[in-house]
Design a protein around this motif. Structure first.
Motif, PDB file in Angstrom:
ATOM      1  N   ILE A   1      -0.948  31.385  37.570  1.00  0.00           N
ATOM      2  CA  ILE A   1       0.348  31.696  38.200  1.00  0.00           C
ATOM      3  C   ILE A   1       0.192  32.541  39.456  1.00  0.00           C
ATOM      4  N   ARG A   2      -0.759  33.490  39.437  1.00  0.00           N
ATOM      5  CA  ARG A   2      -1.039  34.285  40.632  1.00  0.00           C
ATOM      6  C   ARG A   2      -2.543  34.295  40.862  1.00  0.00           C
TER       7      ARG A   2
ATOM      8  N   PHE B   1       7.550  29.036  45.176  1.00  0.00           N
ATOM      9  CA  PHE B   1       6.387  29.918  44.995  1.00  0.00           C
ATOM     10  C   PHE B   1       5.520  29.494  43.815  1.00  0.00           C
ATOM     11  N   CYS B   2       5.991  28.544  43.007  1.00  0.00           N
ATOM     12  CA  CYS B   2       5.482  28.417  41.646  1.00  0.00           C
ATOM     13  C   CYS B   2       4.574  27.201  41.425  1.00  0.00           C
TER      14      CYS B   2
ATOM     15  N   PRO C   1      15.124  35.416  34.523  1.00  0.00           N
ATOM     16  CA  PRO C   1      14.597  35.803  35.837  1.00  0.00           C
ATOM     17  C   PRO C   1      15.539  35.426  36.980  1.00  0.00           C
TER      18      PRO C   1
ATOM     19  N   GLN D   1      14.381  36.636  40.344  1.00  0.00           N
ATOM     20  CA  GLN D   1      13.317  36.625  41.378  1.00  0.00           C
ATOM     21  C   GLN D   1      13.672  37.426  42.631  1.00  0.00           C
TER      22      GLN D   1
ATOM     23  N   ASP E   1      12.527  38.770  35.872  1.00  0.00           N
ATOM     24  CA  ASP E   1      11.311  38.726  36.691  1.00  0.00           C
ATOM     25  C   ASP E   1      11.725  38.867  38.157  1.00  0.00           C
ATOM     26  N   PHE E   2      10.895  39.576  38.917  1.00  0.00           N
ATOM     27  CA  PHE E   2      11.190  39.789  40.343  1.00  0.00           C
ATOM     28  C   PHE E   2       9.930  39.609  41.163  1.00  0.00           C
ATOM     29  N   ILE E   3      10.084  38.918  42.274  1.00  0.00           N
ATOM     30  CA  ILE E   3       8.956  38.775  43.194  1.00  0.00           C
ATOM     31  C   ILE E   3       9.302  39.532  44.464  1.00  0.00           C
TER      32      ILE E   3
ATOM     33  N   PHE F   1       6.485  41.451  40.427  1.00  0.00           N
ATOM     34  CA  PHE F   1       5.243  40.881  40.959  1.00  0.00           C
ATOM     35  C   PHE F   1       5.248  40.900  42.479  1.00  0.00           C
ATOM     36  N   LYS F   2       4.034  41.065  43.049  1.00  0.00           N
ATOM     37  CA  LYS F   2       3.878  40.840  44.489  1.00  0.00           C
ATOM     38  C   LYS F   2       3.721  39.348  44.683  1.00  0.00           C
ATOM     39  N   TYR F   3       4.368  38.786  45.698  1.00  0.00           N
ATOM     40  CA  TYR F   3       4.208  37.358  45.945  1.00  0.00           C
ATOM     41  C   TYR F   3       2.736  37.028  46.180  1.00  0.00           C
ATOM     42  N   SER F   4       2.289  35.969  45.517  1.00  0.00           N
ATOM     43  CA  SER F   4       0.912  35.529  45.654  1.00  0.00           C
ATOM     44  C   SER F   4       0.942  34.059  46.094  1.00  0.00           C
TER      45      SER F   4
ATOM     46  N   ARG G   1       0.255  30.421  46.402  1.00  0.00           N
ATOM     47  CA  ARG G   1      -0.521  29.517  45.563  1.00  0.00           C
ATOM     48  C   ARG G   1      -0.779  28.220  46.304  1.00  0.00           C
TER      49      ARG G   1
HETATM   50  N1  5AD Z   1       3.617  34.991  43.089  1.00  0.00           N
HETATM   51  C1  5AD Z   1       4.123  36.038  42.396  1.00  0.00           C
HETATM   52  N2  5AD Z   1       4.795  35.896  41.255  1.00  0.00           N
HETATM   53  C2  5AD Z   1       4.980  34.649  40.785  1.00  0.00           C
HETATM   54  N3  5AD Z   1       5.607  34.200  39.688  1.00  0.00           N
HETATM   55  C3  5AD Z   1       5.491  32.856  39.651  1.00  0.00           C
HETATM   56  N4  5AD Z   1       4.792  32.418  40.719  1.00  0.00           N
HETATM   57  C4  5AD Z   1       4.473  33.516  41.433  1.00  0.00           C
HETATM   58  C5  5AD Z   1       3.776  33.718  42.648  1.00  0.00           C
HETATM   59  N5  5AD Z   1       3.275  32.704  43.349  1.00  0.00           N
HETATM   60  C6  5AD Z   1       6.322  35.077  38.756  1.00  0.00           C
HETATM   61  C7  5AD Z   1       7.797  34.711  38.665  1.00  0.00           C
HETATM   62  C8  5AD Z   1       7.897  34.042  37.326  1.00  0.00           C
HETATM   63  C9  5AD Z   1       6.838  34.780  36.542  1.00  0.00           C
HETATM   64  C10 5AD Z   1       6.364  34.101  35.319  1.00  0.00           C
HETATM   65  O1  5AD Z   1       5.775  34.915  37.457  1.00  0.00           O
HETATM   66  O2  5AD Z   1       8.542  35.906  38.694  1.00  0.00           O
HETATM   67  O3  5AD Z   1       9.180  34.163  36.738  1.00  0.00           O
END
Ligand code: 5AD
Ligand code: SF4
Length: 484
Positions: free
Chosen positions: A56-57, A192-193, A294, A296, A334-336, A365-368, A370
Protein backbone atom coordinates in the motif's frame (compact mmCIF):
# COMPACT_ATOMS: atom_id res chain seq x y z
CA UNK A 1 13.93 -51.92 13.86
CA UNK A 2 11.40 -49.11 14.26
CA UNK A 3 11.40 -46.26 11.78
CA UNK A 4 12.05 -42.83 13.38
CA UNK A 5 8.78 -40.86 13.55
CA UNK A 6 8.93 -38.19 10.83
CA UNK A 7 9.19 -34.67 12.26
CA UNK A 8 6.27 -32.48 11.19
CA UNK A 9 7.29 -29.76 8.75
CA UNK A 10 7.17 -26.34 10.30
CA UNK A 11 5.66 -23.21 8.82
CA UNK A 12 6.29 -19.60 9.79
CA UNK A 13 4.17 -16.89 8.21
CA UNK A 14 5.12 -13.27 8.74
CA UNK A 15 2.18 -10.98 8.06
CA UNK A 16 2.44 -7.34 7.02
CA UNK A 17 -0.33 -4.82 6.36
CA UNK A 18 -4.06 -5.02 6.80
CA UNK A 19 -6.50 -7.39 8.51
CA UNK A 20 -7.22 -9.10 5.23
CA UNK A 21 -3.64 -10.30 5.19
CA UNK A 22 -4.12 -11.62 8.73
CA UNK A 23 -7.15 -13.54 7.51
CA UNK A 24 -5.31 -14.79 4.41
CA UNK A 25 -2.32 -15.93 6.48
CA UNK A 26 -4.65 -18.11 8.55
CA UNK A 27 -6.20 -19.55 5.41
CA UNK A 28 -2.74 -20.33 4.00
CA UNK A 29 -1.84 -22.04 7.27
CA UNK A 30 -5.10 -24.04 7.01
CA UNK A 31 -4.28 -25.09 3.44
CA UNK A 32 -0.76 -26.17 4.43
CA UNK A 33 -1.96 -27.92 7.60
CA UNK A 34 -3.60 -30.41 5.25
CA UNK A 35 -0.09 -31.05 3.84
CA UNK A 36 1.36 -31.75 7.28
CA UNK A 37 2.72 -28.30 8.14
CA UNK A 38 2.41 -27.09 11.72
CA UNK A 39 2.82 -23.45 12.70
CA UNK A 40 5.95 -22.23 14.44
CA UNK A 41 6.72 -18.83 15.93
CA UNK A 42 10.02 -18.02 14.21
CA UNK A 43 11.81 -18.27 10.88
CA UNK A 44 14.77 -19.87 12.66
CA UNK A 45 12.64 -22.91 13.47
CA UNK A 46 10.83 -23.18 10.13
CA UNK A 47 11.09 -25.41 7.05
CA UNK A 48 8.94 -23.01 5.09
CA UNK A 49 8.80 -19.24 5.61
CA UNK A 50 6.10 -17.20 3.92
CA UNK A 51 6.07 -13.42 3.90
CA UNK A 52 2.53 -12.17 3.45
CA UNK A 53 3.25 -8.72 2.14
CA UNK A 54 1.69 -5.28 1.78
CA UNK A 55 2.15 -2.92 -1.15
CA UNK A 56 0.00 0.00 0.00
CA UNK A 57 2.89 2.38 0.72
CA UNK A 58 6.51 2.32 -0.36
CA UNK A 59 7.81 1.69 3.16
CA UNK A 60 5.63 -1.39 3.58
CA UNK A 61 6.84 -2.92 0.36
CA UNK A 62 10.55 -2.12 0.91
CA UNK A 63 10.45 -3.96 4.26
CA UNK A 64 9.86 -7.17 2.35
CA UNK A 65 13.12 -6.97 0.45
CA UNK A 66 15.21 -6.41 3.56
CA UNK A 67 13.47 -9.35 5.27
CA UNK A 68 14.17 -11.53 2.22
CA UNK A 69 17.86 -10.62 2.49
CA UNK A 70 17.85 -11.70 6.14
CA UNK A 71 16.11 -14.99 5.31
CA UNK A 72 18.57 -15.77 2.53
CA UNK A 73 21.45 -15.25 4.97
CA UNK A 74 19.73 -17.54 7.49
CA UNK A 75 19.33 -20.19 4.85
CA UNK A 76 23.00 -19.92 3.85
CA UNK A 77 24.02 -20.32 7.52
CA UNK A 78 21.90 -23.44 7.78
CA UNK A 79 23.38 -24.88 4.57
CA UNK A 80 26.92 -24.20 5.86
CA UNK A 81 26.07 -25.96 9.13
CA UNK A 82 24.58 -28.89 7.20
CA UNK A 83 21.22 -28.47 8.99
CA UNK A 84 17.65 -28.46 7.62
CA UNK A 85 16.78 -26.77 4.38
CA UNK A 86 14.40 -23.85 4.30
CA UNK A 87 11.96 -22.79 1.59
CA UNK A 88 11.17 -19.09 1.20
CA UNK A 89 7.91 -17.82 -0.31
CA UNK A 90 6.43 -14.40 -0.93
CA UNK A 91 2.65 -13.95 -0.79
CA UNK A 92 0.34 -10.93 -0.66
CA UNK A 93 0.19 -7.70 -2.62
CA UNK A 94 3.93 -7.26 -3.26
CA UNK A 95 3.87 -10.77 -4.77
CA UNK A 96 0.97 -9.75 -6.98
CA UNK A 97 2.46 -6.43 -8.06
CA UNK A 98 6.08 -7.47 -8.49
CA UNK A 99 5.95 -11.25 -9.05
CA UNK A 100 8.67 -11.76 -11.68
CA UNK A 101 10.66 -8.81 -10.36
CA UNK A 102 10.98 -10.48 -6.94
CA UNK A 103 12.61 -13.62 -8.29
CA UNK A 104 14.94 -11.51 -10.42
CA UNK A 105 15.89 -9.27 -7.52
CA UNK A 106 16.11 -12.02 -4.86
CA UNK A 107 17.18 -15.27 -6.52
CA UNK A 108 16.67 -17.31 -3.32
CA UNK A 109 12.87 -17.01 -3.43
CA UNK A 110 11.26 -20.43 -4.02
CA UNK A 111 7.72 -19.35 -4.70
CA UNK A 112 5.68 -16.21 -5.27
CA UNK A 113 1.94 -16.35 -4.81
CA UNK A 114 -0.58 -13.54 -5.30
CA UNK A 115 -3.65 -13.19 -3.05
CA UNK A 116 -5.99 -14.67 -5.67
CA UNK A 117 -3.94 -17.84 -6.01
CA UNK A 118 -3.58 -19.15 -2.46
CA UNK A 119 -5.46 -22.33 -3.33
CA UNK A 120 -2.39 -23.23 -5.47
CA UNK A 121 -0.09 -22.98 -2.47
CA UNK A 122 0.25 -26.73 -1.72
CA UNK A 123 1.29 -27.46 -5.34
CA UNK A 124 3.70 -24.52 -5.36
CA UNK A 125 5.34 -25.73 -2.16
CA UNK A 126 5.58 -29.28 -3.44
CA UNK A 127 7.16 -28.10 -6.68
CA UNK A 128 9.60 -25.89 -4.78
CA UNK A 129 10.66 -28.75 -2.51
CA UNK A 130 11.41 -30.93 -5.54
CA UNK A 131 13.62 -28.39 -7.33
CA UNK A 132 17.39 -28.85 -7.50
CA UNK A 133 19.38 -26.89 -4.89
CA UNK A 134 22.91 -25.52 -5.03
CA UNK A 135 22.43 -23.65 -8.30
CA UNK A 136 24.20 -20.38 -8.91
CA UNK A 137 22.19 -17.20 -8.51
CA UNK A 138 22.20 -16.78 -12.28
CA UNK A 139 20.97 -20.33 -12.93
CA UNK A 140 18.22 -19.86 -10.37
CA UNK A 141 17.13 -16.58 -11.93
CA UNK A 142 17.10 -18.13 -15.42
CA UNK A 143 15.02 -21.08 -14.27
CA UNK A 144 12.72 -18.94 -12.16
CA UNK A 145 11.29 -17.29 -15.27
CA UNK A 146 9.92 -20.59 -16.57
CA UNK A 147 9.66 -23.06 -13.72
CA UNK A 148 6.21 -22.00 -12.51
CA UNK A 149 7.28 -20.57 -9.17
CA UNK A 150 5.27 -17.39 -9.73
CA UNK A 151 1.46 -17.71 -9.41
CA UNK A 152 -0.31 -14.39 -9.82
CA UNK A 153 -3.49 -15.19 -11.76
CA UNK A 154 -6.76 -13.46 -10.93
CA UNK A 155 -9.30 -16.14 -10.03
CA UNK A 156 -10.75 -14.93 -6.80
CA UNK A 157 -13.99 -16.92 -6.80
CA UNK A 158 -11.91 -20.08 -7.18
CA UNK A 159 -9.65 -19.13 -4.30
CA UNK A 160 -12.55 -19.04 -1.86
CA UNK A 161 -14.18 -22.18 -3.20
CA UNK A 162 -10.96 -24.18 -2.97
CA UNK A 163 -9.38 -23.06 0.29
CA UNK A 164 -10.27 -25.34 3.20
CA UNK A 165 -12.10 -23.99 6.25
CA UNK A 166 -10.01 -23.93 9.43
CA UNK A 167 -10.26 -26.89 11.79
CA UNK A 168 -12.08 -26.41 15.08
CA UNK A 169 -8.76 -26.61 16.93
CA UNK A 170 -7.12 -24.00 14.68
CA UNK A 171 -10.05 -21.61 15.22
CA UNK A 172 -9.94 -22.19 19.00
CA UNK A 173 -6.23 -21.43 19.07
CA UNK A 174 -6.85 -18.13 17.26
CA UNK A 175 -9.10 -16.75 19.98
CA UNK A 176 -12.59 -15.41 20.53
CA UNK A 177 -12.59 -12.88 17.72
CA UNK A 178 -12.19 -13.75 14.06
CA UNK A 179 -11.98 -12.10 10.68
CA UNK A 180 -14.10 -13.28 7.80
CA UNK A 181 -13.46 -11.99 4.28
CA UNK A 182 -16.78 -11.42 2.49
CA UNK A 183 -15.57 -9.25 -0.37
CA UNK A 184 -12.25 -8.67 -2.02
CA UNK A 185 -10.90 -6.22 -4.56
CA UNK A 186 -12.03 -2.71 -5.40
CA UNK A 187 -13.54 -0.90 -8.39
CA UNK A 188 -13.23 2.60 -6.95
CA UNK A 189 -9.77 3.49 -8.30
CA UNK A 190 -8.89 6.25 -5.87
CA UNK A 191 -5.94 7.82 -7.63
CA UNK A 192 -3.44 7.13 -4.81
CA UNK A 193 -4.31 3.48 -4.28
CA UNK A 194 -2.77 0.23 -5.56
CA UNK A 195 -5.56 -2.01 -4.30
CA UNK A 196 -7.57 -2.18 -7.55
CA UNK A 197 -4.37 -3.38 -9.25
CA UNK A 198 -3.13 -5.84 -6.63
CA UNK A 199 -6.43 -7.26 -5.41
CA UNK A 200 -8.30 -6.84 -8.68
CA UNK A 201 -11.95 -6.08 -9.34
CA UNK A 202 -14.58 -6.37 -6.63
CA UNK A 203 -15.78 -9.89 -5.97
CA UNK A 204 -18.34 -10.76 -3.27
CA UNK A 205 -18.64 -14.23 -1.78
CA UNK A 206 -22.08 -15.85 -1.95
CA UNK A 207 -24.26 -15.39 1.15
CA UNK A 208 -24.42 -19.14 1.85
CA UNK A 209 -20.59 -19.39 1.90
CA UNK A 210 -20.30 -16.52 4.36
CA UNK A 211 -23.00 -17.98 6.61
CA UNK A 212 -21.38 -21.42 6.54
CA UNK A 213 -17.97 -20.03 7.49
CA UNK A 214 -19.48 -17.83 10.21
CA UNK A 215 -21.44 -20.75 11.64
CA UNK A 216 -18.29 -22.90 11.77
CA UNK A 217 -16.35 -20.13 13.52
CA UNK A 218 -19.11 -19.62 16.10
CA UNK A 219 -19.40 -23.36 16.73
CA UNK A 220 -15.68 -23.38 17.48
CA UNK A 221 -16.19 -20.65 20.09
CA UNK A 222 -15.82 -17.35 18.22
CA UNK A 223 -17.94 -14.59 19.81
CA UNK A 224 -17.04 -11.62 17.64
CA UNK A 225 -16.79 -11.55 13.86
CA UNK A 226 -15.29 -8.78 11.78
CA UNK A 227 -16.35 -8.94 8.15
CA UNK A 228 -13.54 -7.89 5.85
CA UNK A 229 -13.32 -6.40 2.42
CA UNK A 230 -11.17 -3.74 0.79
CA UNK A 231 -14.48 -2.04 0.09
CA UNK A 232 -16.67 -4.14 2.34
CA UNK A 233 -19.82 -2.09 2.09
CA UNK A 234 -19.86 -2.60 -1.68
CA UNK A 235 -20.70 -6.23 -0.81
CA UNK A 236 -23.29 -7.65 -3.16
CA UNK A 237 -23.08 -11.45 -2.79
CA UNK A 238 -25.81 -13.66 -4.23
CA UNK A 239 -28.34 -15.42 -2.02
CA UNK A 240 -29.84 -18.88 -2.68
CA UNK A 241 -32.33 -17.37 -5.13
CA UNK A 242 -29.51 -15.71 -7.09
CA UNK A 243 -30.51 -12.26 -5.83
CA UNK A 244 -27.72 -9.82 -4.87
CA UNK A 245 -27.74 -9.00 -1.17
CA UNK A 246 -26.18 -5.88 0.37
CA UNK A 247 -24.02 -5.71 3.48
CA UNK A 248 -26.92 -4.56 5.71
CA UNK A 249 -28.93 -7.65 4.78
CA UNK A 250 -25.89 -9.91 5.20
CA UNK A 251 -25.36 -8.51 8.71
CA UNK A 252 -29.02 -9.18 9.55
CA UNK A 253 -28.64 -12.81 8.54
CA UNK A 254 -25.40 -13.18 10.48
CA UNK A 255 -26.97 -11.60 13.55
CA UNK A 256 -29.41 -14.51 13.64
CA UNK A 257 -26.62 -17.03 14.38
CA UNK A 258 -27.13 -18.11 18.00
CA UNK A 259 -24.00 -17.73 20.08
CA UNK A 260 -22.54 -14.98 17.91
CA UNK A 261 -22.38 -11.93 20.16
CA UNK A 262 -20.78 -9.16 18.11
CA UNK A 263 -20.41 -8.06 14.52
CA UNK A 264 -18.13 -5.50 12.93
CA UNK A 265 -17.06 -4.76 9.38
CA UNK A 266 -14.21 -2.90 7.72
CA UNK A 267 -13.24 -1.00 5.49
CA UNK A 268 -16.03 1.06 4.01
CA UNK A 269 -16.28 3.69 1.31
CA UNK A 270 -18.65 6.63 1.98
CA UNK A 271 -20.29 6.15 -1.44
CA UNK A 272 -21.44 2.63 -0.53
CA UNK A 273 -22.97 3.45 2.86
CA UNK A 274 -26.53 2.72 1.73
CA UNK A 275 -29.85 2.95 3.62
CA UNK A 276 -29.92 -0.80 4.26
CA UNK A 277 -26.60 -0.62 6.05
CA UNK A 278 -27.51 2.46 8.06
CA UNK A 279 -30.75 0.70 9.10
CA UNK A 280 -28.73 -2.32 10.20
CA UNK A 281 -26.87 0.03 12.58
CA UNK A 282 -30.24 1.20 13.88
CA UNK A 283 -31.72 -2.28 14.34
CA UNK A 284 -28.97 -4.73 15.22
CA UNK A 285 -27.73 -4.76 18.81
CA UNK A 286 -25.02 -7.19 17.79
CA UNK A 287 -23.58 -4.70 15.30
CA UNK A 288 -21.03 -2.73 17.33
CA UNK A 289 -21.37 1.07 17.44
CA UNK A 290 -18.02 1.73 15.82
CA UNK A 291 -17.50 2.59 12.18
CA UNK A 292 -14.27 2.92 10.22
CA UNK A 293 -15.18 5.27 7.39
CA UNK A 294 -12.14 6.77 5.69
CA UNK A 295 -12.48 10.24 4.18
CA UNK A 296 -8.77 10.73 3.23
CA UNK A 297 -9.03 14.53 2.92
CA UNK A 298 -11.26 17.40 4.02
CA UNK A 299 -10.67 19.47 0.87
CA UNK A 300 -13.07 19.08 -2.05
CA UNK A 301 -10.30 19.98 -4.51
CA UNK A 302 -8.10 17.18 -3.19
CA UNK A 303 -11.00 14.72 -2.89
CA UNK A 304 -11.66 15.33 -6.57
CA UNK A 305 -8.00 14.83 -7.49
CA UNK A 306 -8.08 11.64 -5.42
CA UNK A 307 -11.09 10.46 -7.44
CA UNK A 308 -12.98 9.82 -4.21
CA UNK A 309 -16.37 10.60 -5.78
CA UNK A 310 -17.70 12.33 -2.66
CA UNK A 311 -17.38 15.81 -1.23
CA UNK A 312 -16.62 16.98 2.27
CA UNK A 313 -20.32 17.91 2.70
CA UNK A 314 -21.46 14.46 1.47
CA UNK A 315 -19.27 12.86 4.12
CA UNK A 316 -20.48 15.10 6.93
CA UNK A 317 -24.13 14.61 5.94
CA UNK A 318 -23.59 10.86 5.88
CA UNK A 319 -22.18 10.87 9.41
CA UNK A 320 -25.20 12.87 10.54
CA UNK A 321 -27.54 10.24 9.08
CA UNK A 322 -25.59 7.39 10.66
CA UNK A 323 -25.67 9.16 14.03
CA UNK A 324 -29.42 9.61 13.76
CA UNK A 325 -29.73 5.85 13.30
CA UNK A 326 -27.21 4.98 16.02
CA UNK A 327 -26.49 7.96 18.26
CA UNK A 328 -23.71 6.28 20.26
CA UNK A 329 -21.65 5.37 17.18
CA UNK A 330 -17.93 6.14 17.38
CA UNK A 331 -16.14 7.13 14.20
CA UNK A 332 -12.76 6.07 12.89
CA UNK A 333 -11.04 7.27 9.74
CA UNK A 334 -8.03 7.23 7.42
CA UNK A 335 -6.29 10.42 6.29
CA UNK A 336 -3.62 11.05 3.72
CA UNK A 337 -1.55 14.23 3.97
CA UNK A 338 0.56 15.63 1.15
CA UNK A 339 -1.37 14.30 -1.83
CA UNK A 340 -0.01 16.04 -4.99
CA UNK A 341 -1.21 19.63 -5.16
CA UNK A 342 -2.29 19.77 -1.48
CA UNK A 343 -1.78 23.35 -0.28
CA UNK A 344 -1.65 24.59 3.30
CA UNK A 345 -5.26 25.70 2.88
CA UNK A 346 -6.32 22.21 1.71
CA UNK A 347 -4.58 20.68 4.68
CA UNK A 348 -6.31 23.12 7.06
CA UNK A 349 -9.62 21.83 5.70
CA UNK A 350 -8.64 18.27 6.61
CA UNK A 351 -7.60 19.47 10.05
CA UNK A 352 -10.91 21.30 10.49
CA UNK A 353 -12.90 18.29 9.34
CA UNK A 354 -11.18 16.07 11.91
CA UNK A 355 -12.03 18.68 14.56
CA UNK A 356 -15.63 18.76 13.43
CA UNK A 357 -16.18 14.99 13.35
CA UNK A 358 -14.20 14.07 16.48
CA UNK A 359 -12.75 10.62 15.87
CA UNK A 360 -12.47 7.82 18.41
CA UNK A 361 -9.56 6.49 16.36
CA UNK A 362 -7.75 7.56 13.23
CA UNK A 363 -4.99 6.41 10.92
CA UNK A 364 -2.88 9.12 9.34
CA UNK A 365 -0.49 8.61 6.45
CA UNK A 366 1.96 10.61 4.38
CA UNK A 367 1.11 10.26 0.70
CA UNK A 368 3.35 7.65 -0.88
CA UNK A 369 3.43 7.66 -4.71
CA UNK A 370 2.72 4.14 -5.93
CA UNK A 371 4.02 3.12 -9.36
CA UNK A 372 1.19 2.58 -11.83
CA UNK A 373 -1.38 4.70 -9.97
CA UNK A 374 -2.52 8.02 -11.50
CA UNK A 375 -1.45 9.99 -8.40
CA UNK A 376 2.18 9.07 -8.91
CA UNK A 377 2.28 10.96 -12.23
CA UNK A 378 0.58 14.13 -11.01
CA UNK A 379 2.57 17.38 -10.96
CA UNK A 380 3.08 19.30 -7.71
CA UNK A 381 4.24 16.42 -5.54
CA UNK A 382 4.50 17.77 -1.99
CA UNK A 383 8.01 17.90 -0.48
CA UNK A 384 8.78 15.32 2.19
CA UNK A 385 9.32 17.94 4.96
CA UNK A 386 5.92 19.45 4.28
CA UNK A 387 4.26 16.04 4.48
CA UNK A 388 6.07 15.28 7.73
CA UNK A 389 5.02 18.61 9.24
CA UNK A 390 1.36 18.09 8.31
CA UNK A 391 1.39 14.50 9.50
CA UNK A 392 2.76 15.56 12.87
CA UNK A 393 0.07 18.19 13.37
CA UNK A 394 -2.72 15.84 12.35
CA UNK A 395 -1.37 13.01 14.45
CA UNK A 396 -1.26 15.27 17.48
CA UNK A 397 -4.92 16.15 16.98
CA UNK A 398 -6.12 12.60 16.33
CA UNK A 399 -4.13 11.21 19.28
CA UNK A 400 -5.68 13.81 21.54
CA UNK A 401 -9.16 12.96 20.19
CA UNK A 402 -8.60 9.27 20.84
CA UNK A 403 -7.53 9.99 24.41
CA UNK A 404 -10.45 12.37 24.93
CA UNK A 405 -12.77 9.62 23.74
CA UNK A 406 -11.23 7.28 26.32
CA UNK A 407 -11.62 9.90 29.07
CA UNK A 408 -15.26 10.41 28.11
CA UNK A 409 -15.85 6.70 28.77
CA UNK A 410 -14.78 7.04 32.41
CA UNK A 411 -17.82 6.58 34.63
CA UNK A 412 -19.74 4.69 31.93
CA UNK A 413 -20.45 0.98 32.06
CA UNK A 414 -19.49 -0.77 28.81
CA UNK A 415 -19.96 -4.35 27.73
CA UNK A 416 -16.47 -5.78 27.45
CA UNK A 417 -15.53 -9.00 25.70
CA UNK A 418 -12.99 -10.56 28.06
CA UNK A 419 -10.45 -12.11 25.73
CA UNK A 420 -7.27 -13.08 27.54
CA UNK A 421 -5.04 -12.82 30.56
CA UNK A 422 -3.55 -9.35 31.05
CA UNK A 423 0.10 -8.49 31.54
CA UNK A 424 -0.14 -8.40 35.34
CA UNK A 425 -1.22 -11.28 37.57
CA UNK A 426 -4.97 -11.30 38.22
CA UNK A 427 -5.60 -9.00 35.27
CA UNK A 428 -7.66 -9.67 32.14
CA UNK A 429 -7.65 -7.89 28.79
CA UNK A 430 -10.69 -7.30 26.63
CA UNK A 431 -12.35 -5.09 24.01
CA UNK A 432 -15.05 -2.48 24.45
CA UNK A 433 -17.80 -2.04 21.84
CA UNK A 434 -15.65 0.84 20.50
CA UNK A 435 -12.67 -1.46 19.96
CA UNK A 436 -10.71 0.05 22.86
CA UNK A 437 -8.36 -2.23 24.76
CA UNK A 438 -9.72 -2.61 28.31
CA UNK A 439 -7.75 -3.89 31.35
CA UNK A 440 -9.30 -4.94 34.63
CA UNK A 441 -8.84 -7.22 37.61
CA UNK A 442 -11.06 -10.25 37.18
CA UNK A 443 -10.88 -14.03 37.55
CA UNK A 444 -9.64 -16.08 34.61
CA UNK A 445 -12.92 -18.00 34.59
CA UNK A 446 -14.53 -14.95 32.97
CA UNK A 447 -12.41 -15.24 29.80
CA UNK A 448 -14.77 -15.91 26.92
CA UNK A 449 -17.66 -13.92 28.38
CA UNK A 450 -19.01 -10.42 27.86
CA UNK A 451 -19.39 -8.47 31.11
CA UNK A 452 -20.64 -5.02 32.04
CA UNK A 453 -17.51 -3.18 33.12
CA UNK A 454 -17.40 0.21 34.77
CA UNK A 455 -14.67 2.30 33.22
CA UNK A 456 -12.61 3.89 35.98
CA UNK A 457 -9.60 5.41 34.20
CA UNK A 458 -8.26 6.17 30.73
CA UNK A 459 -4.63 5.76 29.75
CA UNK A 460 -2.83 6.69 26.54
CA UNK A 461 -3.68 3.56 24.59
CA UNK A 462 -6.18 1.69 26.71
CA UNK A 463 -8.84 2.14 29.37
CA UNK A 464 -9.17 0.51 32.78
CA UNK A 465 -12.33 -0.89 34.25
CA UNK A 466 -13.80 -2.82 37.12
CA UNK A 467 -16.37 -5.56 37.27
CA UNK A 468 -19.86 -4.33 38.06
CA UNK A 469 -21.29 -6.46 40.85
CA UNK A 470 -24.85 -7.79 40.72
CA UNK A 471 -26.01 -5.40 43.43
CA UNK A 472 -24.44 -2.42 41.63
CA UNK A 473 -26.15 -3.54 38.45
CA UNK A 474 -29.52 -3.75 40.19
CA UNK A 475 -29.08 -0.32 41.75
CA UNK A 476 -28.13 1.16 38.36
CA UNK A 477 -31.17 -0.33 36.65
CA UNK A 478 -33.42 1.06 39.43
CA UNK A 479 -31.99 4.54 38.81
CA UNK A 480 -32.50 4.08 35.06
CA UNK A 481 -36.11 2.93 35.39
CA UNK A 482 -36.99 5.75 37.78
CA UNK A 483 -35.39 8.23 35.36
CA UNK A 484 -37.48 6.79 32.53
N1 5AD B 1 -0.12 6.73 0.27
C1 5AD B 1 -0.49 6.93 1.56
N2 5AD B 1 -1.53 6.32 2.11
C2 5AD B 1 -2.25 5.48 1.35
N3 5AD B 1 -3.33 4.73 1.62
C3 5AD B 1 -3.66 4.03 0.52
N4 5AD B 1 -2.79 4.31 -0.49
C4 5AD B 1 -1.92 5.21 0.01
C5 5AD B 1 -0.81 5.89 -0.54
N5 5AD B 1 -0.43 5.72 -1.80
C6 5AD B 1 -4.02 4.77 2.91
C7 5AD B 1 -5.47 5.22 2.76
C8 5AD B 1 -6.24 3.95 2.95
C9 5AD B 1 -5.36 3.20 3.92
C10 5AD B 1 -5.59 1.75 4.00
O1 5AD B 1 -4.06 3.46 3.46
O2 5AD B 1 -5.75 6.14 3.79
O3 5AD B 1 -7.55 4.16 3.46
FE1 SF4 C 1 -8.11 1.93 -2.45
FE2 SF4 C 1 -10.08 3.73 -2.78
FE3 SF4 C 1 -10.56 1.11 -3.23
FE4 SF4 C 1 -10.15 2.00 -0.71
S1 SF4 C 1 -11.86 2.60 -2.07
S2 SF4 C 1 -9.24 0.16 -1.66
S3 SF4 C 1 -8.64 3.61 -1.02
S4 SF4 C 1 -9.17 2.42 -4.40
Amino acid sequence: MTEPTPQPKKLFIKTYGCQMNVYDSDRMADALAAEGYVATASAEDADLVLLNTCHIREKASEKVFSELGRLNALRAERAAAGSREMLIGVAGCVAQAEGEEIVRRVPGVDLVVGPQSYHHLPELVEKAAGRPRNLTARETAERAARDGRVATDFALAEKFARLPLPSREATRARGLTAFLTVQEGCDKFCSFCVVPYTRGAEVSRPVADVLREAQALVEAGVLELTLLGQNVNAYHGLDAAGRPVGLGELLRRLAEIPGLARLRYTTSHPRDMDDGLIEAHRDLDKLMPYLHLPVQSGSDRILKAMNRRHTRADYLRLIERIKLARPDIAMSGDFIVGFPGETDADFEQTFALVREVGYASAFTFKYSPRPGTPGADLPDQVPEEKKAERLERLLELTTEQMRAFGRACVGRTLDVLLEKKGRLAGQLGGRSPYLQAVHLDAPESLIGTIQPIEIVAAGNNSIQGKIVTDSERKAASLVESSAA
